[in-house]
Write a protein that holds these residues in place. Sequence first.
Motif, PDB file in Angstrom:
ATOM      1  N   MET A   1      12.795  -1.066  -1.498  1.00 28.29           N
ATOM      2  CA  MET A   1      12.063   0.032  -2.110  1.00 28.29           C
ATOM      3  C   MET A   1      10.766   0.281  -1.337  1.00 28.29           C
ATOM      4  SD  MET A   1      10.278  -1.715  -5.460  1.00 28.29           S
ATOM      5  CE  MET A   1       9.074  -3.048  -5.277  1.00 28.29           C
ATOM      6  N   LYS A   2      10.250   1.521  -1.432  1.00 24.67           N
ATOM      7  CA  LYS A   2       8.948   1.851  -0.867  1.00 24.67           C
ATOM      8  C   LYS A   2       7.885   1.573  -1.919  1.00 24.67           C
ATOM      9  CE  LYS A   2       7.923   6.194   0.089  1.00 24.67           C
ATOM     10  NZ  LYS A   2       7.850   7.502   0.773  1.00 24.67           N
ATOM     11  N   ALA A   3       6.781   0.939  -1.511  1.00 22.75           N
ATOM     12  CA  ALA A   3       5.755   0.561  -2.473  1.00 22.75           C
ATOM     13  C   ALA A   3       4.390   0.481  -1.799  1.00 22.75           C
ATOM     14  CB  ALA A   3       6.089  -0.788  -3.113  1.00 22.75           C
ATOM     15  N   MET A   4       3.326   0.665  -2.599  1.00 21.65           N
ATOM     16  CA  MET A   4       1.975   0.387  -2.147  1.00 21.65           C
ATOM     17  C   MET A   4       1.733  -1.120  -2.298  1.00 21.65           C
ATOM     18  SD  MET A   4      -1.745   1.665  -3.578  1.00 21.65           S
ATOM     19  CE  MET A   4      -1.324   3.397  -3.615  1.00 21.65           C
ATOM     20  N   TYR A   5       1.130  -1.710  -1.264  1.00 17.19           N
ATOM     21  CA  TYR A   5       1.097  -3.182  -1.191  1.00 17.19           C
ATOM     22  C   TYR A   5      -0.202  -3.607  -0.535  1.00 17.19           C
ATOM     23  CZ  TYR A   5       2.805  -7.697   0.861  1.00 17.19           C
ATOM     24  OH  TYR A   5       2.987  -9.001   1.275  1.00 17.19           O
ATOM     25  N   TYR A   6      -0.847  -4.652  -1.093  1.00 17.87           N
ATOM     26  CA  TYR A   6      -2.005  -5.217  -0.392  1.00 17.87           C
ATOM     27  C   TYR A   6      -1.960  -6.740  -0.454  1.00 17.87           C
ATOM     28  CZ  TYR A   6      -4.254  -5.009  -5.118  1.00 17.87           C
ATOM     29  OH  TYR A   6      -4.557  -5.104  -6.459  1.00 17.87           O
ATOM     30  N   GLU A   7      -2.469  -7.341   0.613  1.00 21.37           N
ATOM     31  CA  GLU A   7      -2.469  -8.803   0.754  1.00 21.37           C
ATOM     32  C   GLU A   7      -3.840  -9.407   0.553  1.00 21.37           C
ATOM     33  OE1 GLU A   7      -0.738  -9.425   4.615  1.00 21.37           O
ATOM     34  OE2 GLU A   7       1.305  -9.464   3.776  1.00 21.37           O
ATOM     35  N   ALA A   8      -4.876  -8.570   0.461  1.00 16.33           N
ATOM     36  CA  ALA A   8      -6.241  -9.051   0.256  1.00 16.33           C
ATOM     37  C   ALA A   8      -7.001  -8.035  -0.581  1.00 16.33           C
ATOM     38  CB  ALA A   8      -6.942  -9.267   1.595  1.00 16.33           C
ATOM     39  N   PHE A   9      -7.887  -8.506  -1.427  1.00 13.61           N
ATOM     40  CA  PHE A   9      -8.710  -7.618  -2.237  1.00 13.61           C
ATOM     41  C   PHE A   9      -9.673  -6.843  -1.342  1.00 13.61           C
ATOM     42  CE2 PHE A   9      -7.912 -11.155  -5.363  1.00 13.61           C
ATOM     43  CZ  PHE A   9      -7.002 -10.443  -6.123  1.00 13.61           C
ATOM     44  N   GLU A  10      -9.912  -5.591  -1.731  1.00 11.96           N
ATOM     45  CA  GLU A  10     -10.832  -4.693  -1.020  1.00 11.96           C
ATOM     46  C   GLU A  10     -10.345  -4.312   0.376  1.00 11.96           C
ATOM     47  OE1 GLU A  10     -15.137  -5.213  -1.619  1.00 11.96           O
ATOM     48  OE2 GLU A  10     -14.636  -7.099  -2.626  1.00 11.96           O
ATOM     49  N   GLN A  11      -9.140  -4.686   0.708  1.00 10.90           N
ATOM     50  CA  GLN A  11      -8.548  -4.301   1.978  1.00 10.90           C
ATOM     51  C   GLN A  11      -7.623  -3.116   1.737  1.00 10.90           C
ATOM     52  OE1 GLN A  11      -5.218  -6.578   4.239  1.00 10.90           O
ATOM     53  NE2 GLN A  11      -7.140  -7.335   5.102  1.00 10.90           N
ATOM     54  N   ALA A  12      -7.646  -2.133   2.637  1.00 10.66           N
ATOM     55  CA  ALA A  12      -6.852  -0.919   2.432  1.00 10.66           C
ATOM     56  C   ALA A  12      -5.381  -1.258   2.206  1.00 10.66           C
ATOM     57  CB  ALA A  12      -6.989   0.000   3.639  1.00 10.66           C
TER      58      ALA A  12
END
Length: 346
Positions: A1-12
């Motif tokens: 699936m396509k998703a918005m994803y982040y691996e660190a806080f405050e990182q784009a």
Amino acid sequence: MKAMYYEAFEQAPEIRTLPDPTPTEDGVVISVGASGLCRSDWHGWMGHDPDIRLPHVPGHELAGRVVATGRGVMRFKVGDRVTVPFVSGCGHCSECHSGNQQVCPNQFQPGFTHWGSFSEYVAIDYADTNLVHLPDTIDDATAASLGCRFATSFRAVADHARTGPGEWIAVHGCGGVGLSAIMIATALGANAIGIDISEEKLAFARECGAVATVNAASVADVAEAVREITKGGAHVSIDALGHPATCFNSIKNLRRRGRHVQVGLMLGEYATPQIPMAQVISNELEIYGSHGMQAWRYDAMLSMLAAGKIAPQKLIGRRISLEEAVPALMALDKAEGTGISVITQF
């Protein structure tokens, strides 16, 4: 699936292709038709919510269609159109048994305790306890807009504050939560006052039913301005923003035996605001926190929508794509523009 994803806080965040979810025994998978952007998502991305474990997919205001169910799900089937409260109960604890799933100690929160709905698919646990059937007359974007801000405001105004006809209600902050509260209070026959620092938002508050507005940047004392309009203070006051100043003013502008409801999140450096406790005691004020709304209470809200008494669709400002949601999420603290943004293109 396509998703918005982040691996660190405050990182784009990035748009990634991730594995499709599968349902738990008591859960479902929903194909997301729409998902609203909320300031709570921004708080999560900033690292203010201890429930979030990285990496993460945000998003908690959603509507869509069930595409898979676990073996234990009895009330919902593939093809059903549904939405879900952003705070969902386990269905087994004492709080759930008392009907207070919104404070379940084992609560499930898409976008916080689990991956959320800024994605093509989202898995929802405890489906029979928490899913809400959607009538065909409500489109996905409107239904998604109900999930956090509108439902939380409904419970704050109708249940906690017990707002009645002819009462004055002051709403501090005219974003999605505040505008929802104004619309709901007006439908209940109350006199709403919108308070903000943006003339554009105050104009929109009047369109949503506010009988008076106060520009907090243009008056010396917000609480005194409210007392003057109401001839003694508001019966009910809502902090819809979540800031030490709005929290203080919301309590300060109450008349004797008035009710304050804190809806805006107070996290990070704002977690312990100053309040006028001497006034709380001497005037016997009531202070409530409001943390979502139970699935079983949605019927009352949906009935008002069907009757045309409330129109949450008016609060939708922009319908955007998942890609456009990345910069929109990061800018949610700036509170620019009117209405709310809803992802409708995945």
